[in-house]
Design an enzyme around this catalytic site. Structure first.
Site, PDB file in Angstrom:
ATOM      1  N   ARG A   1       0.851  -1.210   0.000  1.00  0.00           N
ATOM      2  CA  ARG A   1       0.000   0.000   0.000  1.00  0.00           C
ATOM      3  C   ARG A   1       0.873   1.241   0.000  1.00  0.00           C
ATOM      4  O   ARG A   1       0.584   2.225  -0.662  1.00  0.00           O
ATOM      5  CB  ARG A   1      -0.915   0.011   1.228  1.00  0.00           C
ATOM      6  CG  ARG A   1      -2.265  -0.655   1.082  1.00  0.00           C
ATOM      7  CD  ARG A   1      -2.188  -2.082   0.609  1.00  0.00           C
ATOM      8  NE  ARG A   1      -3.443  -2.800   0.651  1.00  0.00           N
ATOM      9  CZ  ARG A   1      -3.828  -3.587   1.654  1.00  0.00           C
ATOM     10  NH1 ARG A   1      -3.060  -3.763   2.712  1.00  0.00           N
ATOM     11  NH2 ARG A   1      -4.991  -4.210   1.599  1.00  0.00           N
TER      12      ARG A   1
ATOM     13  N   GLU B   1      -8.887 -13.061   2.030  1.00  0.00           N
ATOM     14  CA  GLU B   1      -9.948 -12.181   1.503  1.00  0.00           C
ATOM     15  C   GLU B   1     -10.182 -12.323   0.003  1.00  0.00           C
ATOM     16  O   GLU B   1     -10.594 -11.360  -0.645  1.00  0.00           O
ATOM     17  CB  GLU B   1      -9.630 -10.713   1.851  1.00  0.00           C
ATOM     18  CG  GLU B   1      -9.591 -10.462   3.342  1.00  0.00           C
ATOM     19  CD  GLU B   1      -9.187  -9.046   3.735  1.00  0.00           C
ATOM     20  OE1 GLU B   1      -9.727  -8.552   4.730  1.00  0.00           O
ATOM     21  OE2 GLU B   1      -8.317  -8.440   3.059  1.00  0.00           O
TER      22      GLU B   1
ATOM     23  N   TRP C   1      -5.500 -14.558  11.956  1.00  0.00           N
ATOM     24  CA  TRP C   1      -5.740 -13.118  12.188  1.00  0.00           C
ATOM     25  C   TRP C   1      -7.178 -12.824  12.532  1.00  0.00           C
ATOM     26  O   TRP C   1      -7.492 -11.771  13.054  1.00  0.00           O
ATOM     27  CB  TRP C   1      -5.298 -12.308  10.972  1.00  0.00           C
ATOM     28  CG  TRP C   1      -6.098 -12.472   9.701  1.00  0.00           C
ATOM     29  CD1 TRP C   1      -6.030 -13.510   8.823  1.00  0.00           C
ATOM     30  CD2 TRP C   1      -7.050 -11.558   9.152  1.00  0.00           C
ATOM     31  NE1 TRP C   1      -6.886 -13.308   7.769  1.00  0.00           N
ATOM     32  CE2 TRP C   1      -7.518 -12.103   7.938  1.00  0.00           C
ATOM     33  CE3 TRP C   1      -7.554 -10.315   9.560  1.00  0.00           C
ATOM     34  CZ2 TRP C   1      -8.482 -11.461   7.129  1.00  0.00           C
ATOM     35  CZ3 TRP C   1      -8.508  -9.676   8.760  1.00  0.00           C
ATOM     36  CH2 TRP C   1      -8.947 -10.256   7.564  1.00  0.00           C
TER      37      TRP C   1
ATOM     38  N   PHE D   1      -1.697  -2.966  14.093  1.00  0.00           N
ATOM     39  CA  PHE D   1      -1.200  -1.645  14.480  1.00  0.00           C
ATOM     40  C   PHE D   1      -1.714  -0.527  13.573  1.00  0.00           C
ATOM     41  O   PHE D   1      -1.363   0.632  13.775  1.00  0.00           O
ATOM     42  CB  PHE D   1       0.325  -1.650  14.531  1.00  0.00           C
ATOM     43  CG  PHE D   1       0.900  -2.353  15.741  1.00  0.00           C
ATOM     44  CD1 PHE D   1       0.084  -2.952  16.677  1.00  0.00           C
ATOM     45  CD2 PHE D   1       2.264  -2.386  15.951  1.00  0.00           C
ATOM     46  CE1 PHE D   1       0.610  -3.591  17.804  1.00  0.00           C
ATOM     47  CE2 PHE D   1       2.808  -3.012  17.054  1.00  0.00           C
ATOM     48  CZ  PHE D   1       1.985  -3.622  17.982  1.00  0.00           C
ATOM     49  N   ASP D   2      -2.535  -0.867  12.578  1.00  0.00           N
ATOM     50  CA  ASP D   2      -3.230   0.208  11.858  1.00  0.00           C
ATOM     51  C   ASP D   2      -4.478   0.642  12.642  1.00  0.00           C
ATOM     52  O   ASP D   2      -5.025   1.712  12.385  1.00  0.00           O
ATOM     53  CB  ASP D   2      -3.616  -0.225  10.436  1.00  0.00           C
ATOM     54  CG  ASP D   2      -4.437  -1.507  10.398  1.00  0.00           C
ATOM     55  OD1 ASP D   2      -4.188  -2.408  11.229  1.00  0.00           O
ATOM     56  OD2 ASP D   2      -5.338  -1.614   9.545  1.00  0.00           O
TER      57      ASP D   2
ATOM     58  N   TRP E   1      -0.620  -2.658   8.591  1.00  0.00           N
ATOM     59  CA  TRP E   1      -1.203  -2.350   7.281  1.00  0.00           C
ATOM     60  C   TRP E   1      -1.090  -0.844   7.069  1.00  0.00           C
ATOM     61  O   TRP E   1      -1.374  -0.058   7.972  1.00  0.00           O
ATOM     62  CB  TRP E   1      -2.663  -2.810   7.237  1.00  0.00           C
ATOM     63  CG  TRP E   1      -2.787  -4.284   7.504  1.00  0.00           C
ATOM     64  CD1 TRP E   1      -3.240  -4.884   8.644  1.00  0.00           C
ATOM     65  CD2 TRP E   1      -2.418  -5.356   6.611  1.00  0.00           C
ATOM     66  NE1 TRP E   1      -3.177  -6.249   8.512  1.00  0.00           N
ATOM     67  CE2 TRP E   1      -2.681  -6.572   7.285  1.00  0.00           C
ATOM     68  CE3 TRP E   1      -1.895  -5.405   5.321  1.00  0.00           C
ATOM     69  CZ2 TRP E   1      -2.431  -7.824   6.705  1.00  0.00           C
ATOM     70  CZ3 TRP E   1      -1.649  -6.645   4.747  1.00  0.00           C
ATOM     71  CH2 TRP E   1      -1.924  -7.835   5.433  1.00  0.00           C
TER      72      TRP E   1
ATOM     73  N   GLU F   1      -2.409   1.389   4.651  1.00  0.00           N
ATOM     74  CA  GLU F   1      -3.319   2.213   3.853  1.00  0.00           C
ATOM     75  C   GLU F   1      -3.225   3.690   4.226  1.00  0.00           C
ATOM     76  O   GLU F   1      -3.187   4.562   3.370  1.00  0.00           O
ATOM     77  CB  GLU F   1      -4.780   1.798   4.082  1.00  0.00           C
ATOM     78  CG  GLU F   1      -5.226   0.588   3.334  1.00  0.00           C
ATOM     79  CD  GLU F   1      -5.121  -0.667   4.168  1.00  0.00           C
ATOM     80  OE1 GLU F   1      -4.312  -0.675   5.129  1.00  0.00           O
ATOM     81  OE2 GLU F   1      -5.823  -1.630   3.859  1.00  0.00           O
TER      82      GLU F   1
HETATM   83  C1  ACM Z   1      -5.555  -9.435   6.498  1.00  0.00           C
HETATM   84  O1  ACM Z   1      -5.673  -8.603   7.399  1.00  0.00           O
HETATM   85  N1  ACM Z   1      -6.202  -9.295   5.361  1.00  0.00           N
HETATM   86  C2  ACM Z   1      -4.693 -10.597   6.652  1.00  0.00           C
END
Ligand code: ACM
Length: 433
Positions: free
Chosen positions: A6, A180, A267, A293-294, A342, A344
Site C-alpha cells: 500500500r 480475503e 488473524w 497496528f493500523d 497495514w 493504507e
Molecule cells: C488481512 O488482514 N487481510 C490478513
C-alpha cells in the site's frame, strides 16, 4: 509484518525499520510485497508487474463513504539486488525476512499489468483494472485458475525463492497470502465453472484451497514452507476433531492437501489457529483485536484516520497468546506471535512510527514472555523507553494522544466497536469451525 504494497518505503526507511525491530528483539519481518494497490517486487520474467503494477495515480484519503482521493501519484518497487541487501542486513541483526506475495485475491495491481490472468474477457479485465487500485478495502478481483496462471504464479515465486535464499536469510518460509479472496467472479464465470467441474471441485472454497495447494506444492518442490492467512484452511474438506486429535482422516480427493508444514497466520480471532493446530500445522497468532497496528489507539476525536477497534498501548499489554489453561495440542503448535502493520493510511515514515511505537514495545514483551504484561511494571519503564525513542528520532505516539502535527483533521475514518468486529469475525470464520 510490514505492508510495503500500500505504501512503498524507500530502502533507507526499511533498513531503519529493521534496526528498530532488532532493538526490540523482534526476530522475523514479514514483508507484504504485493496487494491491490501496488506490486513492489521486481520480477524479471514479468517486468510490467513493477512498471505498471508499481505505480498508481492517486490514493484514497481516509476511509469509508466520506473518503476522497488525494491526487498524488505513488510508486516504487524493490530491485532484487535491494531485497538481497535487505535480507543480509536483517540477518546480521538477527532478523529473518519472510517475503509475501498475496494470491489469489488482492490482485488488482497484477491485473493492471497482465489482464490475461484475470477472470472473464481480457478487455473487461483491462477496463476494470486500468491501474492498481486507488481505493482501499476488499474488491472482487481475483486471479483466474487457468494452468497458465498457476505457471505464472510459480515463476514469480521461483524468482522470490532465488532472492530470499534460506542460507542468507535463515528462513525457508515464504508467504503466499490467501486472504480475503472474493468468490463472486469465479462463481459467475463459465470458464472457471468448467475448470472446477473438470477438476472435481465442489465449490469456490475448494477452488481456493486447490489454488493455494498447487502453489504450496510448487514451493515445497523448491524446499520452501509456506505461511498463509487463516483463509488458507477454507475449503479443504477436512473436519476438525472436537477433542483436538489431528483428524485429516479422509481428505477430499479433489483438493490436494496443504503441505503438513504450512504455517497458519491466524488473524480473524482464535478459530483459524485452533483449526490449524488440530490439523497439525504450526500457527502464528496475530488476532486483529490485539495485534493490528493500523487500528486506532484511542476513541478520542483527534486520533488520526480512526479505523478498526481501539487498540491502545495498554490493550496490547493484555494480549494473552496462549492462556495458561490452553490444551497442549494447541500450545505446542504456536510458533510465534505477529503484529501486522497495514499501511493504507500510513503514508509517511512519521505516520508509520506513530502507529508502531510505543505499541511495539508492549508487543515485543508479550511475545517474549508469552503472557500479558504487568502493567504497573511495564509503565514504570516507559519514560526511559520513550526517551530512548526520542533519541532515535522515532515519531511515536505520545501517551496522552497525538501532537497537532500527528492529527488528520477532517480526514474521515471508520471506527468499529469491539462488539461489531466480534460479530463480523464470527460470521467470517463460520466455515472454519
Ligand atoms: C488481512 O488482514 N487481510 C490478513
Amino acid at each position: 509484518m510490514l505492508d510495503v504494497a500500500r505504501r512503498f518505503r524507500p530502502m533507507p526507511d526499511l533498513l531503519r525499520f529493521v534496526d528498530l525491530l532488532a532493538a526490540h528483539r523482534i526476530t522475523v519481518l514479514q514483508l507484504h510485497l504485493t496487494d491491490d494497490q501496488g506490486w513492489r517486487f521486481e520480477v524479471r520474467a514479468f517486468p510490467r508487474l513493477t512498471e505498471i503494477g508499481g505505480r498508481r495515480s492517486e490514493s484514497q484519503l481516509g476511509h469509508g463513504p466520506e473518503s476522497t482521493l488525494d491526487g498524488v501519484p505513488h510508486e516504487g518497487f524493490y530491485t532484487q539486488a535491494e531485497l538481497r541487501e535487505l535480507v543480509g542486513y536483517a540477518a546480521a541483526r538477527g532478523i529473518r525476512v519472510v517475503p509475501e506475495i498475496d494470491v489469489p485475491g488482492h490482485a488488482k495491481a497484477v491485473l493492471a499489468a497482465y489482464p490475461e490472468f484475470g477472470v472473464g474477457e481480457i478487455d473487461d479485465v483491462r477496463a476494470r483494472n486500468a491501474e492498481p487500485w486507488t481505493r482501499y478495502g476488499i474488491n472482487d478481483e481475483v486471479l483466474n485458475v487457468e494452468d497458465a496462471t498457476i505457471a505464472f504464479v510459480c515463476t514469480v515465486f521461483d524468482e522470490l525463492c532465488d532472492v530470499f535464499d534460506p542460507e542468507a536469510s535463515g528462513t525457508d518460509v515464504v508467504g503466499l497470502g490467501g486472504d480475503e479472496a472474493q468468490k463472486a467472479r469465479w462463481a459467475s464465470d463459465p470458464r472457471t465453472q468448467e475448470l472446477m467441474a473438470e477438476r472435481g471441485l465442489a465449490d469456490e472454497h475448494e477452488l481456493q484451497a486447490w489454488f493455494l495447494a498447487r502453489v504450496a506444492a510448487h514451493l515445497a518442490s523448491r524446499g520452501r514452507r509456506v505461511i498463509g492467512w487463516d483463509e488458507m484452511l477454507e475449503g479443504s474438506g477436512r473436519a476438525a476433531a472436537s477433542d483436538g486429535r489431528v483428524p485429516n482422516a479422509e481428505p477430499d480427493a479433489a483438493v490436494p492437501p496443504l503441505p503438513g508444514d504450512a504455517v497458519v497466520a491466524s488473524w480473524r480471532g482464535p478459530v483459524g489457529a485452533e483449526l490449524g493446530a488440530r490439523l497439525g500445522h504450526d500457527v502464528v497468532l496475530c488476532p486483529d483485536l490485539w495485534t493490528y497496528f493500523d487500528y486506532r489507539q484511542s476513541d478520542a476525536a483527534d486520533e488520526p484516520i480512526p479505523v478498526g477497534t481501539v487498540l491502545s498501548l495498554a490493550d496490547v499489554a493484555t494480549f494473552d497468546p496462549v492462556p495458561a489453561d490452553a490444551p497442549a495440542w494447541f500450545a505446542d503448535r504456536v510458533v510465534g506471535v505477529q503484529a501486522n502493520v497495514w499501511c493504507e493510511h500510513l503514508d509517511t515514515r512519521d505516520r508509520l512510527d506513530y502507529a508502531v511505537f510505543p505499541r511495539l514495545a508492549a508487543f515485543a514483551e508479550v511475545a517474549w514472555h508469552g503472557r500479558p504484561l504487568d502493567w504497573a511494571a511495564f509503565s514504570s519503564r516507559l519514560p526511559a523507553y520513550l526517551a530512548w525513542l526520542d533519541a532515535q528520532g522515532v515519531a511515536y505516539r505520545p501517551l496522552d494522544g497525538p501532537r497537532p502535527d500527528q492529527q488528520r483533521p477532517g480526514v474521515p475514518g471508520v471506527p468499529r466497536s469491539r462488539e461489531e468486529r466480534l460479530a463480523e469475525l464470527a460470521r467470517l470464520t463460520a466455515n472454519l469451525s
